[in-house]
Design a protein around this motif. Sequence first.
Motif, PDB file in Angstrom:
ATOM      1  N   SER A  26      82.295  69.506  66.665  1.00  0.00           N
ATOM      2  CA  SER A  26      82.319  71.016  65.915  1.00  0.00           C
ATOM      3  C   SER A  26      83.999  70.644  66.151  1.00  0.00           C
ATOM      4  O   SER A  26      84.731  70.745  66.773  1.00  0.00           O
ATOM      5  CB  SER A  26      82.472  71.996  66.968  1.00  0.00           C
ATOM      6  OG  SER A  26      82.576  72.019  68.410  1.00  0.00           O
ATOM      7  N   GLY A  27      84.836  71.669  64.767  1.00  0.00           N
ATOM      8  CA  GLY A  27      85.993  72.034  65.004  1.00  0.00           C
ATOM      9  C   GLY A  27      87.012  70.816  64.192  1.00  0.00           C
ATOM     10  O   GLY A  27      88.327  70.866  64.409  1.00  0.00           O
ATOM     11  N   GLY A  46      73.059  71.597  61.548  1.00  0.00           N
ATOM     12  CA  GLY A  46      74.885  71.707  61.721  1.00  0.00           C
ATOM     13  C   GLY A  46      75.393  73.291  60.437  1.00  0.00           C
ATOM     14  O   GLY A  46      74.136  73.337  59.873  1.00  0.00           O
ATOM     15  N   VAL A  48      78.811  74.362  58.412  1.00  0.00           N
ATOM     16  CA  VAL A  48      80.459  74.014  58.478  1.00  0.00           C
ATOM     17  C   VAL A  48      81.475  75.626  57.684  1.00  0.00           C
ATOM     18  O   VAL A  48      80.282  76.087  56.638  1.00  0.00           O
ATOM     19  CB  VAL A  48      80.697  72.526  57.494  1.00  0.00           C
ATOM     20  CG1 VAL A  48      81.654  72.763  56.425  1.00  0.00           C
ATOM     21  CG2 VAL A  48      79.928  71.842  57.302  1.00  0.00           C
ATOM     22  N   LYS A  49      82.051  75.515  57.749  1.00  0.00           N
ATOM     23  CA  LYS A  49      82.634  76.869  57.740  1.00  0.00           C
ATOM     24  C   LYS A  49      83.880  76.103  56.237  1.00  0.00           C
ATOM     25  O   LYS A  49      84.646  74.971  56.018  1.00  0.00           O
ATOM     26  CB  LYS A  49      83.526  77.032  58.740  1.00  0.00           C
ATOM     27  CG  LYS A  49      84.811  76.578  58.941  1.00  0.00           C
ATOM     28  CD  LYS A  49      85.311  77.343  60.428  1.00  0.00           C
ATOM     29  CE  LYS A  49      86.432  76.884  61.323  1.00  0.00           C
ATOM     30  NZ  LYS A  49      87.069  77.453  62.131  1.00  0.00           N
ATOM     31  N   THR A  88      85.239  72.675  57.542  1.00  0.00           N
ATOM     32  CA  THR A  88      85.655  72.084  58.838  1.00  0.00           C
ATOM     33  C   THR A  88      84.284  72.417  59.276  1.00  0.00           C
ATOM     34  O   THR A  88      83.187  73.368  59.288  1.00  0.00           O
ATOM     35  CB  THR A  88      86.635  72.805  59.449  1.00  0.00           C
ATOM     36  OG1 THR A  88      87.968  72.580  59.562  1.00  0.00           O
ATOM     37  CG2 THR A  88      86.428  72.803  60.644  1.00  0.00           C
ATOM     38  N   THR A  89      83.779  70.998  60.242  1.00  0.00           N
ATOM     39  CA  THR A  89      82.552  71.744  61.273  1.00  0.00           C
ATOM     40  C   THR A  89      83.261  73.286  61.989  1.00  0.00           C
ATOM     41  O   THR A  89      83.417  73.301  62.818  1.00  0.00           O
ATOM     42  CB  THR A  89      82.096  70.392  62.187  1.00  0.00           C
ATOM     43  OG1 THR A  89      83.079  70.316  62.785  1.00  0.00           O
ATOM     44  CG2 THR A  89      81.839  69.790  60.922  1.00  0.00           C
ATOM     45  N   LEU A  90      82.037  74.094  62.460  1.00  0.00           N
ATOM     46  CA  LEU A  90      81.573  75.547  62.962  1.00  0.00           C
ATOM     47  C   LEU A  90      80.825  74.660  64.670  1.00  0.00           C
ATOM     48  O   LEU A  90      80.954  75.023  65.041  1.00  0.00           O
ATOM     49  CB  LEU A  90      80.754  76.392  62.545  1.00  0.00           C
ATOM     50  CG  LEU A  90      81.229  77.710  63.454  1.00  0.00           C
ATOM     51  CD1 LEU A  90      82.844  77.951  63.705  1.00  0.00           C
ATOM     52  CD2 LEU A  90      80.121  78.909  62.513  1.00  0.00           C
ATOM     53  N   THR A  91      80.171  73.558  64.122  1.00  0.00           N
ATOM     54  CA  THR A  91      79.076  73.282  65.248  1.00  0.00           C
ATOM     55  C   THR A  91      79.274  71.579  64.851  1.00  0.00           C
ATOM     56  O   THR A  91      79.253  70.781  63.995  1.00  0.00           O
ATOM     57  CB  THR A  91      77.807  73.481  65.080  1.00  0.00           C
ATOM     58  OG1 THR A  91      76.986  73.334  64.359  1.00  0.00           O
ATOM     59  CG2 THR A  91      77.474  75.511  65.014  1.00  0.00           C
ATOM     60  N   ASP A  92      78.587  71.161  66.037  1.00  0.00           N
ATOM     61  CA  ASP A  92      78.026  69.521  66.184  1.00  0.00           C
ATOM     62  C   ASP A  92      77.247  69.548  64.794  1.00  0.00           C
ATOM     63  O   ASP A  92      76.066  70.503  64.349  1.00  0.00           O
ATOM     64  CB  ASP A  92      77.558  69.178  66.933  1.00  0.00           C
ATOM     65  CG  ASP A  92      78.604  68.642  68.228  1.00  0.00           C
ATOM     66  OD1 ASP A  92      79.527  69.715  67.938  1.00  0.00           O
ATOM     67  OD2 ASP A  92      77.766  68.413  69.796  1.00  0.00           O
ATOM     68  N   CYS A  93      77.756  68.405  64.071  1.00  0.00           N
ATOM     69  CA  CYS A  93      76.811  68.476  62.608  1.00  0.00           C
ATOM     70  C   CYS A  93      76.521  66.968  61.739  1.00  0.00           C
ATOM     71  O   CYS A  93      77.650  66.025  62.945  1.00  0.00           O
ATOM     72  CB  CYS A  93      77.400  69.173  61.452  1.00  0.00           C
ATOM     73  SG  CYS A  93      77.937  70.435  61.127  1.00  0.00           S
ATOM     74  N   PHE A 168      74.243  79.827  66.215  1.00  0.00           N
ATOM     75  CA  PHE A 168      75.014  78.902  67.199  1.00  0.00           C
ATOM     76  C   PHE A 168      75.997  80.356  67.571  1.00  0.00           C
ATOM     77  O   PHE A 168      76.115  81.314  67.699  1.00  0.00           O
ATOM     78  CB  PHE A 168      75.893  78.218  65.668  1.00  0.00           C
ATOM     79  CG  PHE A 168      76.032  79.122  64.905  1.00  0.00           C
ATOM     80  CD1 PHE A 168      77.258  79.996  64.915  1.00  0.00           C
ATOM     81  CD2 PHE A 168      75.237  78.876  63.987  1.00  0.00           C
ATOM     82  CE1 PHE A 168      77.551  81.528  63.715  1.00  0.00           C
ATOM     83  CE2 PHE A 168      75.892  80.083  62.487  1.00  0.00           C
ATOM     84  CZ  PHE A 168      76.995  80.854  62.824  1.00  0.00           C
TER      85      PHE A 168
END
Length: 218
Positions: A26-27, A46, A48-49, A88-93, A168
């Motif tokens: 994430s992140g 996961g 993604v934003k 960008t990943t908001l959670t683990d993806c 999430f």
Amino acid sequence: MEQGPDSIPFLLQRALRSARTRQVPSGQIILYEGDVPQEVFILKSGVVKLYDIDDQGGEKILHLVKPPAVIPFAFFSGMHDPLHWFYTTLTDCELYVLPVTELQEMTRSGSNLAEILTNHFSDDVHELLVRLNSLSKTNTQDKVMAVLRFLMVRHATERRASWWRVNFPVNHQLIADLCGITRESTSIVMKELLDKKLVRSPKLTTLEINKKRLDTLN
């Protein structure tokens, strides 16, 4: 094979069985604004934003995508121009990774694959347009309510007694970034909605939304 709410359809899993995958915590930024990528990603698990950055350096979140979203959206318009957004990943993806030309060939030769990906993309575009329309609302509570509806419809699982839990962690800053308002304003509205029992947080960053009460107030 039983499919979960955000699982990859079996036909898509079969089509991508030889594709390599990438684990992204994430992140982490997957793609930058201005990139001209040679690879395309399909979200296996996961969230993604998609966002851009305003003149003050703040994030303006445009959308949150879930499996089996194709990243970037520009894949569907030919990938000719630099990207307009950050991804960008908001959670683990976990992501399937393919050369752009390979996925283009796969969608041309496989009608089922093309149908799955374009149908999901159409759903994302619809929700994106609904979200962009909600940003024009002038009332802060209306903005927050629109985000809660989006999270419930696209990213929540039904619990019981009309309560839906977002899949999430959600904090007030994330809601503020989705609304385009300050965190302080978001916290005030969320306190009001908590008092009305429209939302609840069994744990610190666990958000549950009451569909029946949300429908009544909309």
